[in-house]
Scaffold this motif. Structure first.
Motif, PDB file in Angstrom:
ATOM      1  N   VAL A  10      10.309   8.324   6.514  1.00 32.57           N
ATOM      2  CA  VAL A  10       9.199   8.281   5.561  1.00 32.57           C
ATOM      3  C   VAL A  10       8.002   7.749   6.340  1.00 32.57           C
ATOM      4  N   ILE A  11       6.865   8.427   6.236  1.00 40.97           N
ATOM      5  CA  ILE A  11       5.658   7.903   6.900  1.00 40.97           C
ATOM      6  C   ILE A  11       4.731   7.358   5.827  1.00 40.97           C
ATOM      7  N   GLY A  12       4.481   6.053   5.881  1.00 41.24           N
ATOM      8  CA  GLY A  12       3.581   5.409   4.916  1.00 41.24           C
ATOM      9  C   GLY A  12       4.340   4.532   3.948  1.00 41.24           C
ATOM     10  N   GLN A  15       2.328   3.217  -2.365  1.00 39.31           N
ATOM     11  CA  GLN A  15       3.127   3.453  -3.578  1.00 39.31           C
ATOM     12  C   GLN A  15       4.096   4.634  -3.393  1.00 39.31           C
ATOM     13  N   ALA A  16       3.608   5.709  -2.761  1.00 36.86           N
ATOM     14  CA  ALA A  16       4.429   6.913  -2.627  1.00 36.86           C
ATOM     15  C   ALA A  16       5.599   6.675  -1.664  1.00 36.86           C
ATOM     16  N   GLY A  17       5.320   6.024  -0.540  1.00 37.52           N
ATOM     17  CA  GLY A  17       6.373   5.769   0.441  1.00 37.52           C
ATOM     18  C   GLY A  17       7.404   4.785  -0.086  1.00 37.52           C
ATOM     19  N   ILE A  37      11.087   3.615   7.139  1.00 39.22           N
ATOM     20  CA  ILE A  37       9.706   3.830   6.680  1.00 39.22           C
ATOM     21  C   ILE A  37       8.783   3.324   7.784  1.00 39.22           C
ATOM     22  N   LEU A  38       7.944   4.198   8.303  1.00 39.89           N
ATOM     23  CA  LEU A  38       7.021   3.814   9.377  1.00 39.89           C
ATOM     24  C   LEU A  38       5.626   3.654   8.790  1.00 39.89           C
ATOM     25  N   ASP A  39       4.968   2.556   9.113  1.00 41.30           N
ATOM     26  CA  ASP A  39       3.647   2.332   8.522  1.00 41.30           C
ATOM     27  C   ASP A  39       2.683   1.764   9.554  1.00 41.30           C
ATOM     28  N   ALA A  40       1.458   2.303   9.542  1.00 42.31           N
ATOM     29  CA  ALA A  40       0.483   1.941  10.574  1.00 42.31           C
ATOM     30  C   ALA A  40      -0.206   0.604  10.322  1.00 42.31           C
ATOM     31  N   ASP A  41      -0.165   0.117   9.084  1.00 38.05           N
ATOM     32  CA  ASP A  41      -0.885  -1.122   8.784  1.00 38.05           C
ATOM     33  C   ASP A  41      -0.131  -2.345   9.295  1.00 38.05           C
ATOM     34  N   ASN A  42      -0.859  -3.483   9.345  1.00 37.38           N
ATOM     35  CA  ASN A  42      -0.215  -4.717   9.801  1.00 37.38           C
ATOM     36  C   ASN A  42       0.607  -5.382   8.710  1.00 37.38           C
ATOM     37  N   ALA A  47      -2.965   1.445   0.924  1.00 43.08           N
ATOM     38  CA  ALA A  47      -4.439   1.420   0.915  1.00 43.08           C
ATOM     39  C   ALA A  47      -4.986   0.281   0.070  1.00 43.08           C
ATOM     40  N   TRP A  48      -4.194  -0.219  -0.873  1.00 45.63           N
ATOM     41  CA  TRP A  48      -4.711  -1.271  -1.749  1.00 45.63           C
ATOM     42  C   TRP A  48      -5.175  -2.490  -0.956  1.00 45.63           C
ATOM     43  N   GLN A  49      -4.487  -2.790   0.152  1.00 48.12           N
ATOM     44  CA  GLN A  49      -4.860  -4.000   0.893  1.00 48.12           C
ATOM     45  C   GLN A  49      -6.279  -3.910   1.452  1.00 48.12           C
ATOM     46  N   HIS A  50      -6.820  -2.677   1.562  1.00 43.93           N
ATOM     47  CA  HIS A  50      -8.152  -2.509   2.157  1.00 43.93           C
ATOM     48  C   HIS A  50      -9.252  -2.361   1.113  1.00 43.93           C
ATOM     49  N   ARG A  51      -8.881  -2.300  -0.171  1.00 45.59           N
ATOM     50  CA  ARG A  51      -9.938  -2.048  -1.165  1.00 45.59           C
ATOM     51  C   ARG A  51     -10.817  -3.262  -1.336  1.00 45.59           C
ATOM     52  N   TRP A  52     -12.059  -3.026  -1.655  1.00 45.85           N
ATOM     53  CA  TRP A  52     -13.093  -4.068  -1.666  1.00 45.85           C
ATOM     54  C   TRP A  52     -12.705  -5.225  -2.588  1.00 45.85           C
ATOM     55  N   HIS A  61      -8.123   1.452 -12.868  1.00 48.72           N
ATOM     56  CA  HIS A  61      -7.840   2.354 -13.997  1.00 48.72           C
ATOM     57  C   HIS A  61      -6.356   2.669 -14.088  1.00 48.72           C
ATOM     58  N   GLY A  62      -5.592   1.767 -14.609  1.00 46.82           N
ATOM     59  CA  GLY A  62      -4.195   2.105 -14.871  1.00 46.82           C
ATOM     60  C   GLY A  62      -3.343   2.081 -13.616  1.00 46.82           C
ATOM     61  N   PHE A  63      -2.755   0.940 -13.347  1.00 45.85           N
ATOM     62  CA  PHE A  63      -1.857   0.818 -12.207  1.00 45.85           C
ATOM     63  C   PHE A  63      -0.429   0.914 -12.745  1.00 45.85           C
ATOM     64  N   ASN A 132       6.294  12.596   3.911  1.00 45.10           N
ATOM     65  CA  ASN A 132       4.986  12.121   4.354  1.00 45.10           C
ATOM     66  C   ASN A 132       4.245  11.483   3.180  1.00 45.10           C
ATOM     67  N   ALA A 133       3.878  10.211   3.361  1.00 40.27           N
ATOM     68  CA  ALA A 133       3.251   9.447   2.270  1.00 40.27           C
ATOM     69  C   ALA A 133       2.062   8.674   2.824  1.00 40.27           C
ATOM     70  N   THR A 134       1.181   9.384   3.537  1.00 35.89           N
ATOM     71  CA  THR A 134       0.134   8.697   4.298  1.00 35.89           C
ATOM     72  C   THR A 134      -1.192   8.573   3.544  1.00 35.89           C
ATOM     73  N   ASP A 294      -3.289  14.763   9.735  1.00 30.94           N
ATOM     74  CA  ASP A 294      -3.527  15.396  11.045  1.00 30.94           C
ATOM     75  C   ASP A 294      -2.285  15.386  11.927  1.00 30.94           C
ATOM     76  N   HIS A 295      -1.456  14.337  11.765  1.00 25.98           N
ATOM     77  CA  HIS A 295      -0.264  14.233  12.622  1.00 25.98           C
ATOM     78  C   HIS A 295       0.749  15.352  12.338  1.00 25.98           C
ATOM     79  N   LEU A 296       0.564  16.064  11.213  1.00 22.48           N
ATOM     80  CA  LEU A 296       1.486  17.171  10.905  1.00 22.48           C
ATOM     81  C   LEU A 296       1.013  18.495  11.515  1.00 22.48           C
ATOM     82  N   VAL A 324       4.266  13.432  -0.432  1.00 26.02           N
ATOM     83  CA  VAL A 324       4.209  12.655  -1.677  1.00 26.02           C
ATOM     84  C   VAL A 324       2.924  11.832  -1.680  1.00 26.02           C
ATOM     85  N   GLY A 325       2.348  11.675  -2.882  1.00 26.09           N
ATOM     86  CA  GLY A 325       1.041  11.030  -2.969  1.00 26.09           C
ATOM     87  C   GLY A 325      -0.056  12.001  -2.549  1.00 26.09           C
ATOM     88  N   TYR A 326       0.294  13.264  -2.451  1.00 24.45           N
ATOM     89  CA  TYR A 326      -0.628  14.317  -1.998  1.00 24.45           C
ATOM     90  C   TYR A 326      -0.997  15.188  -3.193  1.00 24.45           C
TER      91      TYR A 326
HETATM   92  P1  FAD Z   1      -1.667   4.698   0.507  1.00 24.65           P
HETATM   93  O1  FAD Z   1      -1.614   3.615  -0.472  1.00 24.65           O
HETATM   94  O2  FAD Z   1      -2.940   5.139   1.078  1.00 24.65           O
HETATM   95  O3  FAD Z   1      -0.608   4.386   1.648  1.00 24.65           O
HETATM   96  C1  FAD Z   1      -0.547   5.159   2.796  1.00 24.65           C
HETATM   97  C2  FAD Z   1       0.107   4.355   3.885  1.00 24.65           C
HETATM   98  O4  FAD Z   1       0.332   5.241   4.965  1.00 24.65           O
HETATM   99  C3  FAD Z   1      -0.759   3.219   4.413  1.00 24.65           C
HETATM  100  O5  FAD Z   1      -0.029   2.016   4.409  1.00 24.65           O
HETATM  101  C4  FAD Z   1      -1.117   3.651   5.836  1.00 24.65           C
HETATM  102  O6  FAD Z   1      -1.132   2.593   6.772  1.00 24.65           O
HETATM  103  C5  FAD Z   1       0.020   4.593   6.167  1.00 24.65           C
HETATM  104  N1  FAD Z   1      -0.368   5.609   7.139  1.00 24.65           N
HETATM  105  C6  FAD Z   1      -1.408   6.480   7.090  1.00 24.65           C
HETATM  106  N2  FAD Z   1      -1.409   7.260   8.186  1.00 24.65           N
HETATM  107  C7  FAD Z   1      -0.355   6.865   8.942  1.00 24.65           C
HETATM  108  C8  FAD Z   1       0.179   7.290  10.200  1.00 24.65           C
HETATM  109  N3  FAD Z   1      -0.368   8.294  10.898  1.00 24.65           N
HETATM  110  N4  FAD Z   1       1.277   6.656  10.685  1.00 24.65           N
HETATM  111  C9  FAD Z   1       1.870   5.659   9.988  1.00 24.65           C
HETATM  112  N5  FAD Z   1       1.397   5.222   8.788  1.00 24.65           N
HETATM  113  C10 FAD Z   1       0.307   5.820   8.280  1.00 24.65           C
HETATM  114  N6  FAD Z   1      -4.594   5.386  -8.634  1.00 24.65           N
HETATM  115  C11 FAD Z   1      -4.280   4.898  -9.846  1.00 24.65           C
HETATM  116  O7  FAD Z   1      -3.237   5.261 -10.394  1.00 24.65           O
HETATM  117  N7  FAD Z   1      -5.120   3.993 -10.481  1.00 24.65           N
HETATM  118  C12 FAD Z   1      -6.296   3.580  -9.899  1.00 24.65           C
HETATM  119  O8  FAD Z   1      -7.058   2.797 -10.474  1.00 24.65           O
HETATM  120  C13 FAD Z   1      -6.641   4.087  -8.607  1.00 24.65           C
HETATM  121  N8  FAD Z   1      -7.776   3.691  -7.989  1.00 24.65           N
HETATM  122  C14 FAD Z   1      -8.073   4.209  -6.767  1.00 24.65           C
HETATM  123  C15 FAD Z   1      -9.260   3.806  -6.127  1.00 24.65           C
HETATM  124  C16 FAD Z   1      -9.611   4.341  -4.884  1.00 24.65           C
HETATM  125  C17 FAD Z   1     -10.888   3.914  -4.225  1.00 24.65           C
HETATM  126  C18 FAD Z   1      -8.760   5.301  -4.274  1.00 24.65           C
HETATM  127  C19 FAD Z   1      -9.121   5.919  -2.924  1.00 24.65           C
HETATM  128  C20 FAD Z   1      -7.568   5.701  -4.897  1.00 24.65           C
HETATM  129  C21 FAD Z   1      -7.230   5.160  -6.146  1.00 24.65           C
HETATM  130  N9  FAD Z   1      -6.051   5.538  -6.789  1.00 24.65           N
HETATM  131  C22 FAD Z   1      -5.736   5.011  -8.006  1.00 24.65           C
HETATM  132  C23 FAD Z   1      -5.082   6.425  -6.123  1.00 24.65           C
HETATM  133  C24 FAD Z   1      -3.877   5.601  -5.687  1.00 24.65           C
HETATM  134  O9  FAD Z   1      -4.281   4.394  -5.073  1.00 24.65           O
HETATM  135  C25 FAD Z   1      -2.978   6.326  -4.716  1.00 24.65           C
HETATM  136  O10 FAD Z   1      -2.888   7.678  -5.035  1.00 24.65           O
HETATM  137  C26 FAD Z   1      -1.581   5.718  -4.798  1.00 24.65           C
HETATM  138  O11 FAD Z   1      -1.679   4.325  -4.578  1.00 24.65           O
HETATM  139  C27 FAD Z   1      -0.610   6.320  -3.830  1.00 24.65           C
HETATM  140  O12 FAD Z   1      -0.920   5.896  -2.558  1.00 24.65           O
HETATM  141  P2  FAD Z   1      -0.123   6.466  -1.318  1.00 24.65           P
HETATM  142  O13 FAD Z   1       1.176   5.784  -1.222  1.00 24.65           O
HETATM  143  O14 FAD Z   1      -0.105   7.950  -1.384  1.00 24.65           O
HETATM  144  O15 FAD Z   1      -1.069   6.103  -0.103  1.00 24.65           O
END
Ligand code: FAD
Length: 357
Positions: A10-12, A15-17, A37-42, A47-52, A61-63, A132-134, A294-296, A324-326
């Motif tokens: 699983v990459i990422g 939530q999806a990963g 599960i391989l993940d690039a973050d520390n 992505a939540w860890q990077h949000r403002w 909006h609905g977690f 793929n859950a990136t 891009d890695h795909l 997933v998460g795509y």
């Molecule tokens: P992410 O949470 O982005 O996780 C991807 C992970 O993959 C990261 O940890 C990253 O380090 C890793 N990764 C990426 N590339 C690589 C690589 N090449 N190698 C290894 N690891 C890699 N959804 C809601 O339901 N409610 C909301 O209110 C909401 N608000 C949002 C606000 C913003 C600004 C954004 C952009 C999205 C929002 N979403 C919201 C969408 C939601 O956050 C995501 O769709 C959901 O959290 C699923 O995330 P994910 O697991 O697909 O990806």
């Protein structure tokens, strides 16, 4: 560099990963040799860890909770980034998920023996199937407008935004018609000398409550696009912008009086061909994100339509690969479901007899 092997990589670990990891573990894949599960973050949080930091929990909006472990009670005025990251960390521990980080995947390639090589900055993992859950956070989208490089002020993207304080007294142009644009505009407008909102199309505000029906319509539209091999579009394009009490207040203050997209950027601001000009110190690009896949590329998954043709979470051109998460699953609820679907299908595909149980 080390070489490792697992049935499923699983990459990422967003939530999806994590959802995929939960279902892999629950259905008998052993952490390590069965899946990793391989993940690039520390740290945990996707992505939540990077949000403002000003994105506090009651502005999300609905977690949706991850499967099997509810989000503990949240503090409405504390940053979502902190609370979600802590929840994801607890989740990884609770289900003993084998997350390896920081590990950045550089490229995924097909092997002659039918497996996949997942090349990373920490060695190579060989896998029978890939989830793929990136997400999209690492691929902010900056549209091109003439003169962009001549602008003397500051340009930043939603992904760089850390809160309104640094825009105090400045003239800020906010570009984009999505929910992030409206949220950031709302914050910046309280401290800036002036804000100007520009969008490509007139924004559609939706006074309806964002309920399951609107959600389903949005998901169906994006699902149709990816089944046809087109790039997944924006969900707001289908649902419109929700009219929250905050949006009503912004409308009353005139902050949402929008202008059409400018035609060019000058050193001191933005200009339209009809002669209009708005001086600016900052251009804030709230122009969305693209799938970080891009890695795909070495797998050659792209369809002529520019997207990847999907059947649910499965890539039609390569049954070993699930996204997933795509597209239609790019939300917290969609990511949960996609994780489960991908695991059910991969399990059946790897071991057809297992699917009967
Ligand atoms: P992410 O949470 O982005 O996780 C991807 C992970 O993959 C990261 O940890 C990253 O380090 C890793 N990764 C990426 N590339 C690589 C690589 N090449 N190698 C290894 N690891 C890699 N959804 C809601 O339901 N409610 C909301 O209110 C909401 N608000 C949002 C606000 C913003 C600004 C954004 C952009 C999205 C929002 N979403 C919201 C969408 C939601 O956050 C995501 O769709 C959901 O959290 C699923 O995330 P994910 O697991 O697909 O990806």
């Amino acid at each position: 560099m080390d070489t490792h092997s697992a049935d499923v990589v699983v990459i990422g670990s967003g939530q999806a990963g994590l959802s995929a990891g939960y279902h892999l573990h629950r259905t008998g894949f052993a952490p390590g040799s069965g899946f990793v599960i391989l993940d690039a973050d520390n740290g945990p949080g996707g992505a939540w860890q990077h949000r403002w930091p000003t994105l506090v929990f009651d502005r999300v909006h609905g977690f949706h909770d991850l499967p099997g472990l509810p989000l503990p009670p949240t503090e409405p005025h504390r940053p979502a980034s902190e609370q979600v990251s802590a929840y994801f960390a607890a989740y990884e521990r609770a289900f003993d998920l084998p997350v390896r980080r920081p590990v950045r995947v550089r490229a995924v390639r097909s092997r002659p023996d039918g497996r996949l090589d997942v090349h990373t900055d920490r060695g190579t993992w060989t896998a029978r199937a890939l989830i793929n859950a990136t997400g999209t956070w690492t691929r902010p989208f900056w549209p091109h407008y003439p003169g962009r490089s001549t602008f003397r002020g500051r340009q930043l993207h939603t992904a760089d935004y850390r809160g309104p304080a640094e825009f105090t007294g400045l003239r800020v142009v906010v570009v984009g018609g999505g929910t992030s644009a409206v949220q950031l505009l709302g914050e910046v407008s309280t401290v800036a000398a002036a804000t100007t909102w520009v969008t490509r199309r007139p924004p559609t505000f939706n006074d309806e409550e964002f309920g399951p029906e609107l959600g389903r319509a949005a998901v169906a539209r994006v699902d149709q696009a990816v089944r046809a091999g087109r790039p997944p579009g924006s969900v707001v394009g289908v649902t419109g912008l929700p009219v929250t009490p905050e949006v009503r207040r912004l409308r009353e203050r005139g902050v949402l009086d929008r202008l059409p997209m400018f035609d060019r950027i000058t050193p001191d601001g933005v200009a339209w061909t009809d002669g209009r000009f708005v001086p600016a110190d900052v251009i804030l690009w709230c122009t969305g994100f693209r799938a970080a896949i891009d890695h795909l590329a070495p797998l050659g998954l792209r369809a002529p339509g520019g997207g990847i043709t999907m059947d649910g979470t499965r890539v039609v051109a390569d049954a070993r690969v699930h996204l997933v998460g795509y597209g239609p699953s790019a939300s917290t609820i969609g990511a949960n479901r996609a994780g489960r679907t991908a695991v059910t299908e991969i399990r059946a595909w790897l071991s057809p007899a297992a699917a009967l149980h």
